[in-house]
Write a protein that holds these residues in place. Structure first.
Motif, PDB file in Angstrom:
ATOM      1  N   GLU A  48     -29.527 -38.426 -28.646  1.00  0.00           N
ATOM      2  CA  GLU A  48     -30.201 -37.220 -28.137  1.00  0.00           C
ATOM      3  C   GLU A  48     -31.369 -37.510 -27.194  1.00  0.00           C
ATOM      4  O   GLU A  48     -31.514 -36.831 -26.181  1.00  0.00           O
ATOM      5  CB  GLU A  48     -30.685 -36.332 -29.289  1.00  0.00           C
ATOM      6  N   PRO A  49     -32.231 -38.506 -27.485  1.00  0.00           N
ATOM      7  CA  PRO A  49     -33.341 -38.760 -26.549  1.00  0.00           C
ATOM      8  C   PRO A  49     -32.884 -39.159 -25.142  1.00  0.00           C
ATOM      9  O   PRO A  49     -33.639 -39.040 -24.187  1.00  0.00           O
ATOM     10  CB  PRO A  49     -34.113 -39.913 -27.204  1.00  0.00           C
ATOM     11  N   ILE A  50     -31.660 -39.617 -25.012  1.00  0.00           N
ATOM     12  CA  ILE A  50     -31.121 -39.978 -23.704  1.00  0.00           C
ATOM     13  C   ILE A  50     -30.532 -38.750 -23.012  1.00  0.00           C
ATOM     14  O   ILE A  50     -30.699 -38.557 -21.815  1.00  0.00           O
ATOM     15  CB  ILE A  50     -30.027 -41.067 -23.847  1.00  0.00           C
ATOM     16  N   VAL A  51     -29.863 -37.907 -23.779  1.00  0.00           N
ATOM     17  CA  VAL A  51     -29.135 -36.769 -23.211  1.00  0.00           C
ATOM     18  C   VAL A  51     -30.054 -35.589 -22.896  1.00  0.00           C
ATOM     19  O   VAL A  51     -29.883 -34.917 -21.868  1.00  0.00           O
ATOM     20  CB  VAL A  51     -27.996 -36.342 -24.161  1.00  0.00           C
ATOM     21  N   LEU A  56     -31.984 -30.967 -19.640  1.00  0.00           N
ATOM     22  CA  LEU A  56     -33.039 -30.063 -19.178  1.00  0.00           C
ATOM     23  C   LEU A  56     -33.024 -29.922 -17.657  1.00  0.00           C
ATOM     24  O   LEU A  56     -33.290 -28.846 -17.127  1.00  0.00           O
ATOM     25  CB  LEU A  56     -34.405 -30.554 -19.662  1.00  0.00           C
ATOM     26  N   ILE A  57     -32.712 -31.002 -16.969  1.00  0.00           N
ATOM     27  CA  ILE A  57     -32.604 -30.941 -15.508  1.00  0.00           C
ATOM     28  C   ILE A  57     -31.406 -30.087 -15.104  1.00  0.00           C
ATOM     29  O   ILE A  57     -31.504 -29.236 -14.223  1.00  0.00           O
ATOM     30  CB  ILE A  57     -32.506 -32.359 -14.906  1.00  0.00           C
ATOM     31  N   PHE A  58     -30.274 -30.287 -15.764  1.00  0.00           N
ATOM     32  CA  PHE A  58     -29.054 -29.560 -15.415  1.00  0.00           C
ATOM     33  C   PHE A  58     -29.144 -28.078 -15.761  1.00  0.00           C
ATOM     34  O   PHE A  58     -28.493 -27.260 -15.119  1.00  0.00           O
ATOM     35  CB  PHE A  58     -27.832 -30.187 -16.100  1.00  0.00           C
ATOM     36  N   GLU A  59     -29.937 -27.711 -16.766  1.00  0.00           N
ATOM     37  CA  GLU A  59     -30.068 -26.303 -17.134  1.00  0.00           C
ATOM     38  C   GLU A  59     -30.761 -25.486 -16.053  1.00  0.00           C
ATOM     39  O   GLU A  59     -30.666 -24.262 -16.043  1.00  0.00           O
ATOM     40  CB  GLU A  59     -30.829 -26.166 -18.454  1.00  0.00           C
ATOM     41  N   ARG A  60     -31.427 -26.130 -15.144  1.00  0.00           N
ATOM     42  CA  ARG A  60     -32.093 -25.418 -14.049  1.00  0.00           C
ATOM     43  C   ARG A  60     -31.093 -24.854 -13.036  1.00  0.00           C
ATOM     44  O   ARG A  60     -31.423 -23.961 -12.268  1.00  0.00           O
ATOM     45  CB  ARG A  60     -33.061 -26.347 -13.325  1.00  0.00           C
ATOM     46  N   PHE A  61     -29.885 -25.389 -13.036  1.00  0.00           N
ATOM     47  CA  PHE A  61     -28.869 -24.974 -12.082  1.00  0.00           C
ATOM     48  C   PHE A  61     -27.855 -24.063 -12.774  1.00  0.00           C
ATOM     49  O   PHE A  61     -27.176 -24.488 -13.710  1.00  0.00           O
ATOM     50  CB  PHE A  61     -28.158 -26.195 -11.486  1.00  0.00           C
ATOM     51  N   PRO A  62     -27.713 -22.815 -12.305  1.00  0.00           N
ATOM     52  CA  PRO A  62     -26.820 -21.852 -12.972  1.00  0.00           C
ATOM     53  C   PRO A  62     -25.367 -22.318 -13.064  1.00  0.00           C
ATOM     54  O   PRO A  62     -24.677 -21.979 -14.019  1.00  0.00           O
ATOM     55  CB  PRO A  62     -26.927 -20.598 -12.097  1.00  0.00           C
ATOM     56  N   SER A  67     -20.748 -24.173 -18.003  1.00  0.00           N
ATOM     57  CA  SER A  67     -19.633 -25.091 -17.808  1.00  0.00           C
ATOM     58  C   SER A  67     -19.093 -25.578 -19.160  1.00  0.00           C
ATOM     59  O   SER A  67     -19.863 -25.881 -20.067  1.00  0.00           O
ATOM     60  CB  SER A  67     -20.089 -26.290 -16.983  1.00  0.00           C
ATOM     61  N   PRO A  68     -17.759 -25.647 -19.297  1.00  0.00           N
ATOM     62  CA  PRO A  68     -17.198 -26.168 -20.552  1.00  0.00           C
ATOM     63  C   PRO A  68     -17.371 -27.680 -20.697  1.00  0.00           C
ATOM     64  O   PRO A  68     -17.230 -28.220 -21.780  1.00  0.00           O
ATOM     65  CB  PRO A  68     -15.718 -25.798 -20.454  1.00  0.00           C
ATOM     66  N   ILE A  69     -17.714 -28.346 -19.612  1.00  0.00           N
ATOM     67  CA  ILE A  69     -17.922 -29.796 -19.626  1.00  0.00           C
ATOM     68  C   ILE A  69     -19.423 -30.064 -19.640  1.00  0.00           C
ATOM     69  O   ILE A  69     -20.180 -29.481 -18.870  1.00  0.00           O
ATOM     70  CB  ILE A  69     -17.286 -30.457 -18.390  1.00  0.00           C
ATOM     71  N   ASP A  70     -19.846 -30.949 -20.512  1.00  0.00           N
ATOM     72  CA  ASP A  70     -21.260 -31.309 -20.601  1.00  0.00           C
ATOM     73  C   ASP A  70     -21.561 -32.384 -19.556  1.00  0.00           C
ATOM     74  O   ASP A  70     -21.469 -33.584 -19.824  1.00  0.00           O
ATOM     75  CB  ASP A  70     -21.592 -31.794 -22.004  1.00  0.00           C
ATOM     76  N   PHE A  71     -21.886 -31.925 -18.352  1.00  0.00           N
ATOM     77  CA  PHE A  71     -22.159 -32.864 -17.266  1.00  0.00           C
ATOM     78  C   PHE A  71     -23.406 -33.688 -17.539  1.00  0.00           C
ATOM     79  O   PHE A  71     -23.507 -34.828 -17.083  1.00  0.00           O
ATOM     80  CB  PHE A  71     -22.298 -32.122 -15.930  1.00  0.00           C
ATOM     81  N   SER A  72     -24.355 -33.130 -18.274  1.00  0.00           N
ATOM     82  CA  SER A  72     -25.572 -33.879 -18.572  1.00  0.00           C
ATOM     83  C   SER A  72     -25.244 -35.121 -19.393  1.00  0.00           C
ATOM     84  O   SER A  72     -25.821 -36.186 -19.169  1.00  0.00           O
ATOM     85  CB  SER A  72     -26.577 -32.994 -19.303  1.00  0.00           C
ATOM     86  N   PHE A  73     -24.313 -34.996 -20.331  1.00  0.00           N
ATOM     87  CA  PHE A  73     -23.911 -36.150 -21.127  1.00  0.00           C
ATOM     88  C   PHE A  73     -23.228 -37.192 -20.247  1.00  0.00           C
ATOM     89  O   PHE A  73     -23.501 -38.383 -20.354  1.00  0.00           O
ATOM     90  CB  PHE A  73     -22.970 -35.706 -22.259  1.00  0.00           C
ATOM     91  N   LEU A  74     -22.363 -36.732 -19.366  1.00  0.00           N
ATOM     92  CA  LEU A  74     -21.651 -37.637 -18.468  1.00  0.00           C
ATOM     93  C   LEU A  74     -22.627 -38.387 -17.558  1.00  0.00           C
ATOM     94  O   LEU A  74     -22.533 -39.608 -17.398  1.00  0.00           O
ATOM     95  CB  LEU A  74     -20.631 -36.863 -17.639  1.00  0.00           C
ATOM     96  N   ILE A  75     -23.569 -37.680 -16.980  1.00  0.00           N
ATOM     97  CA  ILE A  75     -24.550 -38.308 -16.088  1.00  0.00           C
ATOM     98  C   ILE A  75     -25.435 -39.276 -16.869  1.00  0.00           C
ATOM     99  O   ILE A  75     -25.734 -40.374 -16.398  1.00  0.00           O
ATOM    100  CB  ILE A  75     -25.398 -37.236 -15.367  1.00  0.00           C
TER     101      ILE A  75
END
Length: 96
Positions: A48-51, A56-62, A67-75
């Motif tokens: 969690e401390p990594i993701v 939080l950065i990705f939540e700024r973009f609508p 999205s059904p894919i967790d892009f933040s986890f992938l990045i």
């Protein structure tokens, strides 16, 4: 043996363990019985401390919010891999 080499190798090893924990988290999310297993609390505590900062950065973009894919986890996973590769290269340079 060079101290910088040892530090770089230890950090690279820890990053590798973190990558394995993230892979376990992904697999567990596909298998509901694993996701509820007791050891998953440890996996989430480690990852969690990594993701969260990336999320939080990705939540700024609508476009990413629903999205059904967790892009933040992938990045986060890709950034972790790049950091591990950088540390391995640093270890090779420090060994010379």
């Amino acid at each position: 043996m060079n101290v910088l080499y040892m530090v770089a190798r230890v950090v690279s090893l820890l990053l590798g363990i973190l990558e394995i924990a993230m892979i376990i988290r992904v697999i567990a999310s596909w298998i509901p019985a694993l996701d509820r297993a007791g050891f998953m609390d440890i996996v989430y505590m480690i990852t969690e401390p990594i993701v969260v900062p990336v999320r939080l950065i990705f939540e700024r973009f609508p476009i990413f919010r629903n999205s059904p894919i967790d892009f933040s986890f992938l990045i986060a996973f890709l950034l972790l891999g790049m950091l591990q590769t950088t540390m391995e290269h640093f270890a090779v340079l420090a060994f010379r």
